[in-house]
Scaffold this motif. Structure first.
Motif, mmCIF file in Angstrom:
data_model
loop_
_atom_site.group_PDB
_atom_site.id
_atom_site.type_symbol
_atom_site.label_atom_id
_atom_site.label_comp_id
_atom_site.label_asym_id
_atom_site.label_seq_id
_atom_site.Cartn_x
_atom_site.Cartn_y
_atom_site.Cartn_z
ATOM 1 N N VAL A 128 -12.292 24.766 -4.367
ATOM 2 C CA VAL A 128 -11.453 24.870 -3.172
ATOM 3 C C VAL A 128 -11.279 26.360 -2.871
ATOM 4 O O VAL A 128 -10.772 27.113 -3.698
ATOM 5 C CB VAL A 128 -10.082 24.213 -3.381
ATOM 6 C CG1 VAL A 128 -9.229 24.355 -2.116
ATOM 7 C CG2 VAL A 128 -10.232 22.744 -3.760
ATOM 8 N N TRP A 129 -11.747 26.777 -1.680
ATOM 9 C CA TRP A 129 -11.697 28.177 -1.289
ATOM 10 C C TRP A 129 -10.865 28.316 -0.028
ATOM 11 O O TRP A 129 -10.487 27.321 0.597
ATOM 12 C CB TRP A 129 -13.114 28.715 -1.033
ATOM 13 C CG TRP A 129 -13.829 27.994 0.080
ATOM 14 C CD1 TRP A 129 -14.444 26.780 0.006
ATOM 15 C CD2 TRP A 129 -13.964 28.426 1.436
ATOM 16 N NE1 TRP A 129 -14.965 26.428 1.230
ATOM 17 C CE2 TRP A 129 -14.694 27.418 2.129
ATOM 18 C CE3 TRP A 129 -13.571 29.562 2.132
ATOM 19 C CZ2 TRP A 129 -15.012 27.530 3.480
ATOM 20 C CZ3 TRP A 129 -13.893 29.665 3.473
ATOM 21 C CH2 TRP A 129 -14.615 28.657 4.126
ATOM 22 N N ALA A 130 -10.587 29.546 0.352
ATOM 23 C CA ALA A 130 -9.747 29.753 1.535
ATOM 24 C C ALA A 130 -10.199 30.952 2.346
ATOM 25 O O ALA A 130 -10.665 31.956 1.804
ATOM 26 C CB ALA A 130 -8.290 29.945 1.126
ATOM 27 N N PRO A 180 2.974 26.291 13.654
ATOM 28 C CA PRO A 180 3.003 25.966 12.230
ATOM 29 C C PRO A 180 1.692 25.317 11.795
ATOM 30 O O PRO A 180 1.033 24.629 12.587
ATOM 31 C CB PRO A 180 4.167 24.972 12.116
ATOM 32 C CG PRO A 180 4.991 25.191 13.340
ATOM 33 C CD PRO A 180 4.022 25.590 14.412
ATOM 34 N N ALA A 181 1.315 25.535 10.545
ATOM 35 C CA ALA A 181 0.065 24.982 10.037
ATOM 36 C C ALA A 181 -0.021 23.476 10.265
ATOM 37 O O ALA A 181 -1.082 22.950 10.616
ATOM 38 C CB ALA A 181 -0.082 25.306 8.549
ATOM 39 N N SER A 182 1.094 22.780 10.104
ATOM 40 C CA SER A 182 1.103 21.326 10.232
ATOM 41 C C SER A 182 0.810 20.837 11.647
ATOM 42 O O SER A 182 0.507 19.665 11.857
ATOM 43 C CB SER A 182 2.460 20.769 9.776
ATOM 44 O OG SER A 182 3.507 21.305 10.588
ATOM 45 N N GLN A 254 -3.256 30.861 5.347
ATOM 46 C CA GLN A 254 -4.558 30.603 4.726
ATOM 47 C C GLN A 254 -5.111 29.264 5.217
ATOM 48 O O GLN A 254 -4.372 28.318 5.492
ATOM 49 C CB GLN A 254 -4.470 30.595 3.199
ATOM 50 C CG GLN A 254 -3.657 29.452 2.602
ATOM 51 C CD GLN A 254 -4.241 28.913 1.289
ATOM 52 O OE1 GLN A 254 -5.424 28.612 1.209
ATOM 53 N NE2 GLN A 254 -3.383 28.784 0.286
ATOM 54 N N ILE A 255 -6.443 29.194 5.331
ATOM 55 C CA ILE A 255 -7.138 27.978 5.764
ATOM 56 C C ILE A 255 -8.090 27.592 4.640
ATOM 57 O O ILE A 255 -9.055 28.302 4.366
ATOM 58 C CB ILE A 255 -7.905 28.215 7.075
ATOM 59 C CG1 ILE A 255 -6.952 28.733 8.157
ATOM 60 C CG2 ILE A 255 -8.591 26.926 7.543
ATOM 61 C CD1 ILE A 255 -7.655 29.273 9.393
ATOM 62 N N ALA A 330 0.062 26.904 4.656
ATOM 63 C CA ALA A 330 -1.385 26.764 4.469
ATOM 64 C C ALA A 330 -1.919 25.603 5.287
ATOM 65 O O ALA A 330 -1.246 24.595 5.478
ATOM 66 C CB ALA A 330 -1.707 26.555 2.997
ATOM 67 N N LEU A 331 -3.154 25.768 5.755
ATOM 68 C CA LEU A 331 -3.790 24.749 6.585
ATOM 69 C C LEU A 331 -5.054 24.243 5.909
ATOM 70 O O LEU A 331 -5.938 25.036 5.569
ATOM 71 C CB LEU A 331 -4.152 25.342 7.952
ATOM 72 C CG LEU A 331 -4.943 24.448 8.911
ATOM 73 C CD1 LEU A 331 -4.097 23.261 9.363
ATOM 74 C CD2 LEU A 331 -5.433 25.248 10.115
ATOM 75 N N GLU A 332 -5.144 22.946 5.715
ATOM 76 C CA GLU A 332 -6.381 22.366 5.213
ATOM 77 C C GLU A 332 -7.324 22.139 6.388
ATOM 78 O O GLU A 332 -6.961 21.517 7.379
ATOM 79 C CB GLU A 332 -6.128 21.037 4.501
ATOM 80 C CG GLU A 332 -7.404 20.419 3.937
ATOM 81 C CD GLU A 332 -7.168 19.145 3.158
ATOM 82 O OE1 GLU A 332 -8.121 18.671 2.503
ATOM 83 O OE2 GLU A 332 -6.040 18.609 3.199
ATOM 84 N N THR A 333 -8.530 22.676 6.292
ATOM 85 C CA THR A 333 -9.515 22.497 7.359
ATOM 86 C C THR A 333 -9.735 21.017 7.632
ATOM 87 O O THR A 333 -9.909 20.223 6.705
ATOM 88 C CB THR A 333 -10.861 23.134 6.970
ATOM 89 O OG1 THR A 333 -10.686 24.536 6.811
ATOM 90 C CG2 THR A 333 -11.906 22.890 8.049
#
Length: 355
Positions: A128-130, A180-182, A254-255, A330-333
């Motif tokens: 898992v990278w960002a 917001p990331a969400s 971060q993504i 943080a945001l998950e792609t």
């Protein structure tokens, strides 16, 4: 007779891999060096397969071209999550039977040991990278602290480094504009959201230095060509740890996503390709990788003991994208979003660049 495993794009393009039994593509740089130590050398020692490591800027592109041309010279490729989903849907990749992956070192079945989403129909996560942004602490001793600061040219003057492409850049721009990331993908799914992202990028466009290969971002920072830059977190960590660069990662905004091992459709060495993937994505393989570079392992069993960097003293947890303290905004792609919108948004991005 020993088999030969080559991690390459360059050698394939030169025709030097013609006699290889198995060919694998990866990204090179600090990431490639980490994979050499964590995967390739131990794989050689255990299997007797002779292994050579070279790199590619983005393995997904040549893999697709090879399969479509019917001239497949690569057996394993390391590609981004959204590309793994898209190419699988397009029939470019071989399915991988998840039941054949090794159990965790504690006996946990692979299906339960991998983190959610780390195993797909055609791919197995390597880490898992960002995408983060970083700065030189000798130039900004007091900051920046947030993704909004990246876009504040008055408070933090200087050029900005950005990856040349729509993916991650548009999300980053929206977070820099206060989304917001969400809520990022809900906003980016609308025409107004796309306009908002490009409008935010407009505020720094004249000061952007674009990078494409992962190795370019830390080099731009080291050379003083940019005051801060987005980058792959492991590349910044490697520059700081291995080269003593005064670089600081800002985790806000971060993504993150899984990086995947996949097998191109029509590989001539299916069993050998699977053997390499099983070895590399085992508990021990993923743990060894996380001790070489600051990308989080995709297996729970790989995290059950304290991870120490190869220097023997640096605890890795604070440097991983998946550490709780780094996940505040943080945001998950969204692979689904980019499978659906990659072409149109990259066309829009290229048009915007030329304006």
């Amino acid at each position: 007779m020993k088999k030969t495993l080559i991690l390459t794009t360059a050698l394939v393009s030169l025709g030097l891999a013609a006699n290889a039994d198995v060919t694998v593509m990866s990204w090179g740089g600090a990431y490639g060096e980490a994979q050499t130590e964590a995967f390739v050398k131990p794989f050689m020692a255990q299997t007797g397969i002779n292994t050579i490591m070279v790199d590619s800027d983005n393995p997904a592109t040549p893999v697709k071209a090879m399969v479509e041309s019917g001239n497949v010279t690569v057996d394993v490729a390391n590609i981004e999550y959204a590309d793994a989903i898209r190419l699988c849907d397009e029939g470019i990749l071989e399915p991988i039977d998840a039941s054949t992956l090794p159990a965790g070192s504690d006996g946990t079945p692979a299906a339960e040991d991998f983190i959610p989403g780390a195993v797909t129909e055609c791919g197995v996560s390597t880490d898992v990278w960002a995408n983060i942004f970083a700065y030189d602490t000798s130039k900004f001793p007091e900051g920046p602290k947030t993704v909004a600061d990246f876009f504040d040219l008055e408070k933090f003057p200087g050029k900005r480094g950005l990856r040349k492409g729509a993916k991650s850049v548009l999300e980053f721009a929206l977070m820099g504009d206060g989304v917001p990331a969400s809520e990022v993908y809900a906003v980016l799914s609308t025409p107004e959201g796309v306009e908002r992202a490009f409008a935010k990028l407009d505020t720094i466009k004249k000061d952007v230095v674009w990078w494409e290969a992962g190795s370019q971002a830390p080099q731009l920072l080291a050379d003083g060509e940019v005051a801060m830059t987005t980058a792959y977190n492991g590349r910044i960590f490697a520059a700081a740890q291995n080269e003593g660069k005064p670089f600081q990662i800002v985790w806000d905004g971060q993504i993150y996503e899984n990086e995947m091992f996949v097998i191109p459709k029509g590989t001539p060495n299916m069993e050998q390709a699977l053997e390499f993937i099983r070895f590399s994505t085992s508990t021990e393989g993923l743990r060894a990788s996380a001790q070489q570079i600051s990308y989080g392992p995709a297996r729970k069993s790989s995290m059950k003991e304290e991870l120490i960097f190869k220097d023997g003293k640096t605890v890795m947890a604070p440097h991983l994208p998946t550490s709780p303290e780094n996940m505040t905004n943080a945001l998950e792609t969204s692979a689904e979003f980019w499978v659906d919108h990659d072409s149109e948004l990259n066309e829009r991005f290229q048009a915007w660049l030329s304006q």
